[in-house]
Structure formats: structure tokens, C-alpha cells
Scaffold this active site. Structure first.
Site, short mmCIF file in Angstrom:
data_model
loop_
_atom_site.label_atom_id
_atom_site.label_comp_id
_atom_site.label_asym_id
_atom_site.label_seq_id
_atom_site.Cartn_x
_atom_site.Cartn_y
_atom_site.Cartn_z
CG HIS A 47 -1.89 -1.08 1.28
ND1 HIS A 47 -2.89 -1.13 2.21
CD2 HIS A 47 -2.05 -2.19 0.51
CE1 HIS A 47 -3.63 -2.21 2.02
NE2 HIS A 47 -3.12 -2.88 1.00
CD GLU A 49 -2.34 4.72 2.22
OE1 GLU A 49 -3.52 5.14 2.12
OE2 GLU A 49 -1.96 3.65 1.71
CB CYS A 77 -5.92 -0.27 5.47
SG CYS A 77 -4.20 -0.83 5.34
CB CYS A 80 -1.65 2.23 5.77
SG CYS A 80 -1.33 1.23 4.30
#
Length: 148
Positions: A47, A49, A77, A80
Site C-alpha cells: 500500500h 502509505e 487501512c 497503514c
């Protein structure tokens, strides 16, 4: 915020999951940018992030990161948010909420979204992380329409 949207949209045009994150210091200077890193290895933890926070925490001192903001095209999420917490970031600003993202992606095997607000993750920590969002949620959502 919109710079993260532009990066995410460009990623989507390349067939990459349309997510992006930007690290900005307390003077407004962009320090790093990151798009989703699922491809080419199909890294489910890639991801934007999380990857940005890994890069940032190995590049900058904790004192600087505490004064930085991570702008993200969608709400971080749980993974993250944890990465942002552990990296020591001071503030997170995001576009679409996890709840909205889950509506957009459904149960897509490449993005089984958790409807868990990042504020819940941060509230369990021992230091405060300021959270602002959702912002420009419908604009943020548009890059996901038709992708999943």
C-alpha cells in the site's frame, strides 16, 4: 490533497491500484511521494502509505516526522495506520474513508478493504496522531469507479 489524487489517478491509468500518499514537512515542502506498490510482485502489503512510511522512517529522523503530514488519496487501512504510528508521523489527512472505499471495491481479491477507521488504530496508541478526513471524498472516490 489533490496532488495525492493526481498521483493515484496516474497509477490507475497505468493499471496500478489507484492509491497514493505524500509526505509533507511542517513548511509545506513535499519530501516524498509514493503510489501503490502491489505490482509487479503482487505485494498485498504494498500500500502506498505503508511503503511511504517505511521509506520515510529509514530516511528522516523521528523529530522531523513528528512534524510532518501524510496526505493520502484514501484513508489508511489498519496496516497503514500502524505503519504511520510506528514511523512517528504527526498528522494524517485523507480523501475517501475506508467505509466508502469498501463500497467502491466490494470484496475484490486484490483489495479486501477493512471498514476500520484509522482513528480507531491511532486511539489505541500511546501518542497522538492528528487525523483530518474524509476530505473531498467524492472526488477521491471517482478514481476507483470502474477500476475494481
Amino acid at each position: 490533497m489533490r496532488q495525492s489524487f493526481r498521483l493515484a489517478e496516474e497509477a490507475g491509468r497505468q493499471g496500478i491500484h489507484p492509491f497514493a500518499a505524500i509526505l509533507v514537512d511542517d513548511q509545506g515542502q513535499v519530501l516524498m511521494e509514493q503510489i501503490n506498490a502491489f505490482l509487479p510482485d503482487k505485494d498485498m502489503t504494498g500500500h502506498a502509505e505503508r511503503v511511504l512510511m517505511t521509506r520515510a522512517s529509514t530516511t528522516y529522523p523521528a523529530e522531523l516526522l513528528a512534524r510532518c503530514t501524510m496526505y493520502t488519496s484514501a484513508e489508511p487501512c489498519a496496516m497503514c495506520a500502524g505503519a504511520a504510528y510506528w514511523a512517528g508521523i504527526g498528522r494524517v489527512v485523507y480523501g475517501a474513508s475506508e467505509k466508502r472505499l469498501k463500497e467502491l471495491t466490494g470484496n475484490h481479491p486484490e483489495n479486501p478493504t477493512l471498514d476500520l477507521p484509522c482513528r480507531v488504530i491511532f486511539s489505541a496508541g500511546q501518542r497522538q496522531v492528528e487525523v483530518i478526513g474524509p476530505l473531498l471524498e467524492e472526488e477521491s472516490a471517482q478514481m476507483h469507479v470502474g477500476f475494481w
